[in-house]
Every structure is written in structure tokens, then in C-alpha cells.
Design an enzyme around this catalytic site. Structure first.
Site, PDB file in Angstrom:
ATOM      1  N   GLU A  36       0.866  -1.165   0.000  1.00 14.09           N
ATOM      2  CA  GLU A  36       0.000   0.000   0.000  1.00 14.09           C
ATOM      3  C   GLU A  36       0.911   1.225   0.000  1.00 14.09           C
ATOM      4  OE1 GLU A  36      -2.773   0.336   3.258  1.00 14.09           O
ATOM      5  OE2 GLU A  36      -3.541   2.225   2.467  1.00 14.09           O
ATOM      6  N   ARG A 262       5.594 -12.984   9.564  1.00 15.78           N
ATOM      7  CA  ARG A 262       6.218 -11.713   9.223  1.00 15.78           C
ATOM      8  C   ARG A 262       7.570 -11.617   9.916  1.00 15.78           C
ATOM      9  NH1 ARG A 262       2.814  -7.767   9.376  1.00 15.78           N
ATOM     10  NH2 ARG A 262       4.129  -6.045   9.960  1.00 15.78           N
ATOM     11  N   LYS A 272       4.488   0.678   9.394  1.00 17.91           N
ATOM     12  CA  LYS A 272       4.533   1.973   8.722  1.00 17.91           C
ATOM     13  C   LYS A 272       3.907   3.060   9.591  1.00 17.91           C
ATOM     14  CE  LYS A 272       3.008   0.161   4.858  1.00 17.91           C
ATOM     15  NZ  LYS A 272       2.580  -0.073   3.485  1.00 17.91           N
TER      16      LYS A 272
HETATM   17  P1  ATP Z   1       3.104  -2.491   8.082  1.00 11.64           P
HETATM   18  O1  ATP Z   1       2.439  -3.561   8.898  1.00 11.64           O
HETATM   19  O2  ATP Z   1       4.545  -2.337   8.308  1.00 11.64           O
HETATM   20  O3  ATP Z   1       2.386  -1.195   8.105  1.00 11.64           O
HETATM   21  P2  ATP Z   1       1.730  -3.374   5.831  1.00 11.64           P
HETATM   22  O4  ATP Z   1       1.438  -4.797   5.922  1.00 11.64           O
HETATM   23  O5  ATP Z   1       0.634  -2.432   6.154  1.00 11.64           O
HETATM   24  O6  ATP Z   1       3.042  -3.043   6.641  1.00 11.64           O
HETATM   25  P3  ATP Z   1       1.761  -3.400   3.027  1.00 11.64           P
HETATM   26  O7  ATP Z   1       2.118  -2.288   2.139  1.00 11.64           O
HETATM   27  O8  ATP Z   1       0.347  -3.842   3.101  1.00 11.64           O
HETATM   28  O9  ATP Z   1       2.280  -2.974   4.442  1.00 11.64           O
HETATM   29  O10 ATP Z   1       2.704  -4.643   2.784  1.00 11.64           O
HETATM   30  C1  ATP Z   1       3.000  -5.160   1.518  1.00 11.64           C
HETATM   31  C2  ATP Z   1       3.384  -6.593   1.678  1.00 11.64           C
HETATM   32  O11 ATP Z   1       4.497  -6.724   2.556  1.00 11.64           O
HETATM   33  C3  ATP Z   1       2.261  -7.394   2.280  1.00 11.64           C
HETATM   34  O12 ATP Z   1       2.114  -8.585   1.517  1.00 11.64           O
HETATM   35  C4  ATP Z   1       2.713  -7.694   3.671  1.00 11.64           C
HETATM   36  O13 ATP Z   1       2.222  -8.929   4.110  1.00 11.64           O
HETATM   37  C5  ATP Z   1       4.229  -7.695   3.537  1.00 11.64           C
HETATM   38  N1  ATP Z   1       4.851  -7.326   4.801  1.00 11.64           N
HETATM   39  C6  ATP Z   1       4.619  -6.209   5.530  1.00 11.64           C
HETATM   40  N2  ATP Z   1       5.331  -6.233   6.668  1.00 11.64           N
HETATM   41  C7  ATP Z   1       6.033  -7.387   6.666  1.00 11.64           C
HETATM   42  C8  ATP Z   1       6.948  -8.008   7.579  1.00 11.64           C
HETATM   43  N3  ATP Z   1       7.294  -7.427   8.731  1.00 11.64           N
HETATM   44  N4  ATP Z   1       7.474  -9.207   7.241  1.00 11.64           N
HETATM   45  C9  ATP Z   1       7.142  -9.796   6.080  1.00 11.64           C
HETATM   46  N5  ATP Z   1       6.290  -9.279   5.189  1.00 11.64           N
HETATM   47  C10 ATP Z   1       5.728  -8.092   5.470  1.00 11.64           C
END
Ligand code: ATP
Ligand code: MG
Length: 567
Positions: A36, A262, A272
Site C-alpha cells: 500500500e 512476518r 509503517k
Molecule cells: P506495516 O504492517 O509495516 O504497516 P503493511 O502490511 O501495512 O506493513 P503493506 O504495504 O500492506 O504494508 O505490505 C506489503 C506486503 O508486505 C504485504 O504482503 C505484507 O504482508 C508484507 N509485509 C509487511 N510487513 C512485513 C513483515 N514485517 N514481514 C514480512 N512481510 C511483510
């Protein structure tokens, strides 16, 4: 160091392999990385990027899409779209022509919603957000059906179209999937799939005032792109029934969602939302502050894409949530830079040494090896003169036992140069602070020979005062004092911030050859660690260096103690 988990052994790669063997997707492997655009990518995203692009690259014809999940215009920005593309490329991955945006599918997603309405599988609800929450119930309290749940398809369609046409205020109505208010899974209790939100979208402008919710948009985007394996993190496990329901209800191509753990890291934050809080609160200088766990922060800090990829490989892919020690990440960059970074001498806290018996105007040049690990990196000349700087820490007026560096009357080696003996200590009469040392050198020792086989125990790095280049060096420590358990709601992580995470040393003296250092260049400062020329603040002739990592490998020690061989 334990051997990296082999790429071919994790459970996701096993599933992909099985699916290929059973020809489930006609031999296709199509993955996607779906950020996102509401923040910069962090090291956790790197794990997902390495997995998605990695799996695709292991098969002939495998493809990984980069898809922006841009369904929430309030939090999203083109700045993030650009930084995400830059970071994925920098990590070494290529989406080719497969760059997509969920917003490209807004028309399709809208039409699917009308179809759900016509099939009696979606309805417009006119409860308020608070009421919807209350009606939903909890894990222990069953949900209740909304009084609007049984509107006719005609009425729903009419209301939904009017929602689209901007007839209603934000929040007046939502479109909900009509699934099961008694489901033990809260995500299945008639989740909202569209809401009214008057916001300008960075791609679709003001065309829409209703926007699809994440779960709905995500499942259908995967389907539209014919994704085979939709890899996401464990918190989406409870969303999988909704993912499957959506694709089944609309009878469209079925992608398969698979969840993995994760990445969590000690001593930092990794969401984020929190990273944005650090940026907006001015706790760091920006998303690319070298203390940030963002890809851009790590890049500016001096990390290489190779080291980050190696780290992700070591961490591996599993179904179990763990917190990885930051020392492992540091270990990976240290190993990389040990091989590839040229070594130089830099004095961070300078103390002047006058060599009284060395001629005033004479300059000697010594050969210094650029990297003993890699002879092909050659050597360079380092100038030496009557006055040199050494590290303040390398002198003690009253040396404790086992301190083998310089002290009154003691002889040490200046690396590559000669032996010196400390004869006199000059202090500021007012403060008592040591201002300079007076030493003598042994001409017999010049150029690395050992006069009469005499051994000295200390070898110091140094820089010729006359030739030295002044530099700023920034030392970093962990962002958080204690490991943060990522308890999203309650913990006030700001109070855990390490007040000493940045120390700027403005009067460092470095080898003159570093005048040519380009932003981004990486070095080992002998005995100090690995450093990188800052890409933002460094100027020609006035370099700024970021310490990437110290030389001390605490990961090796952790591993040793875990294997029972600790000392
Ligand atoms: P955050 O939780 O840090 O705000 P998010 O999941 O909201 O991150 P996205 O932009 O939705 O951020 O993430 C894009 C991809 O990265 C998704 O498929 C998510 O599952 C993966 N992702 C995000 N954080 C992690 C992590 N700590 N480890 C592995 N994959 C991750
Ligand atoms: Mg997310």
C-alpha cells in the site's frame, strides 16, 4: 555461522512445487508484491519481496507483479509510489512490464459489487459505523443482523448507485457482503466491502467517492491478474475465508492465499504507522534516516542489497512468529563489507602527536594495503609527517593492566609507518585536558621492519596532521532501547526510544585520499568499523560518514553461546 536455509526447502516453495507437478495452474507461477503506497518500505517488506520475486525467478516463465494496493486515498501519496519502486529495484528485483494498481480495477470492482447485489450477496447498510461495530459482536458475543440486511436487490442497487453518484454523506451507507452474522470468524460477519469517502485519489482523481475495502479489492485484484500463489503474512490467516468467499461468490479465477510469518526485529519498530510517527514527530530526520529500518534508511546507512538478501535467506520462511536479533542483520553486512570495502585510516577523536626527532619538512609515503581479504584491491600511498593524529582512546596516562596501546614511556607501532615512544604529555593548565603528546620515532623501524627483533604489543591507526582531511562521522546505535514486542495498541514505544541513537563527531581526521570519496562509497575505518559516505549531507572536501556497523560481531558470540561453546 549456520548455513542459510536452502531456498528449495521452505513450505511455500514446497507448495508451489507440488502445484506445478499436479499442473494445478497449467504450469504457471505468478506471484505479486502488493504494497500500500502509504509509507516507505522496510526490512520486513524486503522479506516479502525476496520471497515473492525469489519464488517467481526460480521457475521458467515465473513472474512477479508489483501491485500498488491503492484503495485508501487518504493515506496514500505518489512520493511513496516512487520510493517503493526505487527500493524494489535497488534490492535487485525486476517486475518487467508487470506494474499494476488496484485503482486500475475500480471499474471492474464496482461491477463485481453490483453483481453481488443482484445475486443477493451484498446489501447497503445504513447503520452508523458505531452501530455496525456493536451489531458485529465479539469473539464471545454473536453478531446480530442489521435491520437493513434484507433490502431487496432493486433497492440495494438503487442505493449503491446513488452512493457512487455522490448523493450521500460520508458514512451514511456502506455496502456489506451478506455472509453470516453468526460466524465464529469476525471477518465473515457481513464485512464492509465499499464505503463512501470523498477524497481525491492520486490516480483516479475525483472520479470516485466510494472506495472498496482492502480484503475485497485484494482478492479480486489477485484474481484479475491471474495470480497463482498470493503470499501474505500470518495476520491475514483469518481473512482467508473472506478471500475465498469473494472469489467463489463471483465465480472468478481462484488465486490461492498462503500465509507466512512476518519479520520482526529487536530494537526497532516495524510498522509503517509507527515509522510515520517517528518521521512526523521529528524523532528522526526522515524516512531515510540511517537509524530507520526502512530500505532507504538502510541504504543510506551503508547496507548493500546483497547483505539484505542474504539476511532474508538466513531468516527463512516459516509459519511461526519470531523476533530476529538485529545482530544477525549486522552480521550479514559485516561479512559483505569485510570482503568488498577498502580499508582506510580515520581518527574519530583526534589527539595530536608531535614526533620531535622527525625532520620538520620531511614527508614519507608508506604503502597501505587496501583489503587483506582481497589482494586484487591493491594498495595506496599514505603520507606521514612530523605531526600525526591518533585516537584519544589509544593513549592512557595511567594505563590499566592489559592496555597495550600508548602510555608515557611506552613504545607502539603506527600502522604501516614506524615505532614511536611517548616522551611527554602536554596539558591545558586550566582544565588538565591532554592537548598533545611528544614522541620520538625509531628510524630503524620505518616501513615495517622490526629493529633488533623488538616486539611491541600495540598497533595504532593514525593520520598525518598536515595532510588530514577533516570530516564529520555519525555513529548510530539502536533506535529502541528495549526489544519492542510490537504490541500495536498499548505500548508507548516513543518512551522506549534510545536517546543516544545518534552521536555526531564533527572533528574527525581522515586519510587525504578520502577527499575523492563519492556519496555512497563504503570503507572500513581500521579498528573502528564500516562507514559509508552520506548521500544527503556530504560535500566535496567536507565528507560526512555514517557508521554502518562496528567491527564487533555480537552475532558470532550469540551463536557460540547458543551452541554451548560460549566463553
Ligand atoms: P506495516 O504492517 O509495516 O504497516 P503493511 O502490511 O501495512 O506493513 P503493506 O504495504 O500492506 O504494508 O505490505 C506489503 C506486503 O508486505 C504485504 O504482503 C505484507 O504482508 C508484507 N509485509 C509487511 N510487513 C512485513 C513483515 N514485517 N514481514 C514480512 N512481510 C511483510
Ligand atoms: Mg498491510
Amino acid at each position: 555461522m549456520t548455513s542459510p536455509e536452502s531456498n528449495s526447502t521452505d513450505f511455500i516453495r514446497a507448495i508451489v512445487q507440488d502445484d506445478l507437478e499436479s499442473n494445478k495452474y497449467d504450469g504457471r507461477v505468478v506471484t505479486r508484491f502488493p504494497p500500500e503506497p502509504n509509507g516507505y518500505l522496510h526490512i520486513g517488506h524486503a522479506k516479502s519481496i525476496c520471497l515473492n520475486f525469489g519464488v517467481a525467478s526460480e521457475y521458467d516463465g515465473g513472474v512477479c507483479h508489483l501491485r500498488f494496493d491503492d484503495t485508501n486515498p487518504l493515506r496514500e501519496d505518489v512520493e511513496y509510489i516512487n520510493s517503493i519502486q526505487e527500493d524494489v529495484r535497488w534490492l535487485g528485483f525486476d517486475w518487467g512490464s508487470h506494474l499494476y494498481y488496484a485503482s486500475d480495477y475500480f471499474d471492474a470492482l464496482y461491477n463485481f459489487a453490483e453483481q453481488l447485489i443482484l445475486d443477493g450477496r451484498a446489501y447497503v447498510d445504513s447503520l452508523s459505523a458505531d452501530e455496525i461495530r456493536e451489531y458485529r459482536g465479539t469473539l464471545t458475543v454473536r453478531g446480530r443482523e442489521s435491520p437493513y440486511r434484507n433490502r431487496s436487490a432493486e433497492e440495494n442497487l438503487d442505493l449503491f448507485r446513488r452512493m457512487r453518484d455522490g448523493e450521500f454523506e460520508d458514512g451514511a451507507h456502506v455496502l456489506r457482503a451478506r455472509i453470516d452474522m453468526r460466524s465464529p470468524n469476525l471477518n465473515m460477519r457481513d464485512p464492509t466491502i465499499y464505503r463512501i469517502r470523498r477524497a481525491t485519489h492520486h490516480r483516479t482523481g475525483d472520479k470516485w467517492c466510494i472506495y472498496p475495502m482492502y480484503d475485497y479489492a485484494h482478492a479480486l485484484s489477485d484474481s484479475i491478474e491471474n495470480i497463482t500463489h498470493s503470499l501474505c503474512t500470518l495476520e491475514f490467516e483469518d481473512h482467508r475465508p473472506l478471500y475465498d468467499w469473494t472469489l467463489e461468490a463471483l465465480d472468478v479465477y481462484r488465486s490461492q492465499q498462503i500465509e507466512f510469518a512476518r519479520l520482526n526485529l529487536t530494537n526497532t519498530v516495524m510498522s509503517k504507522r509507527r515509522l510515520l510517527q517517528l518521521v512526523e514527530g521529528g524523532y528522526v530526520s526522515g524516512w531515510d534516516d540511517p537509524r530507520m529500518p526502512t530500505i532507504s534508511g538502510l541504504r543510506r546507512r551503508g547496507y548493500t542489497p546483497e547483505a539484505i538478501r542474504t539476511f532474508c535467506e538466513h531468516v527463512g520462511i516459516s509459519k511461526r512468529d519470531t523476533v530476529v536479533n538485529m545482530a544477525l542483520l549486522e552480521h550479514c553486512i559485516r561479512e559483505d563489507l569485510n570482503q568488498h570495502a577498502p580499508r582506510v585510516m580515520a581518527v574519530l577523536n583526534p589527539l595530536k602527536v608531535v614526533i620531535d626527532n622527525f625532520p620538520e619538512d620531511e614527508v614519507l609515503e608508506f604503502d597501505a594495503v587496501n583489503n587483506p581479504e582481497d589482494p586484487s584491491m591493491g594498495s595506496r600511498k599514505v603520507p606521514f609527517s612530523r605531526e600525526v593524529y591518533i585516537e584519544r582512546d589509544d593513549f592512557r596516562e595511567e594505563p590499566p593492566s592489559r592496555f597495550f596501546r600508548l602510555a608515557p614511556g611506552r613504545e607502539v607501532r603506527l600502522r604501516y609507518a614506524c615505532y614511536i615512544t611517548c616522551q611527554d604529555v602536554v596539558k591545558d593548565p586550566a582544565t588538565g585536558e591532554i592537548i598533545e603528546l611528544h614522541c620520538t620515532y625509531d628510524p630503524e623501524s620505518v616501513g615495517g621492519s622490526t629493529p633488533d627483533g623488538r616486539r611491541v604489543r600495540g598497533t595504532l591507526h593514525w593520520v598525518s596532521a598536515r595532510h588530514a582531511l577533516q570530516a564529520e562521522v555519525r555513529l548510530y546505535d539502536y533506535l529502541l532501547r528495549d526489544s519492542d514486542e510490537e504490541d500495536e495498541d498499548s505500548r508507548d514505544f516513543i518512551s522506549l526510544l534510545n536517546p543516544d541513537s545518534l552521536q555526531a563527531l564533527t572533528d574527525c581526521q581522515v586519510e587525504p585520499g578520502l577527499a575523492n570519496a563519492e556519496p555512497g562509497n563504503r570503507y572500513q575505518f581500521e579498528r573502528q568499523g564500516y562507514f559509508c559516505v552520506d548521500t544527503r549531507d556530504s560535500r566535496p572536501g567536507a565528507p560526512v560518514f555514517n557508521r554502518t556497523v562496528s567491527l564487533r560481531d555480537s552475532w558470532a558470540r550469540i551463536e557460540q553461546s547458543q551452541s554451548g561453546g560460549g566463553s
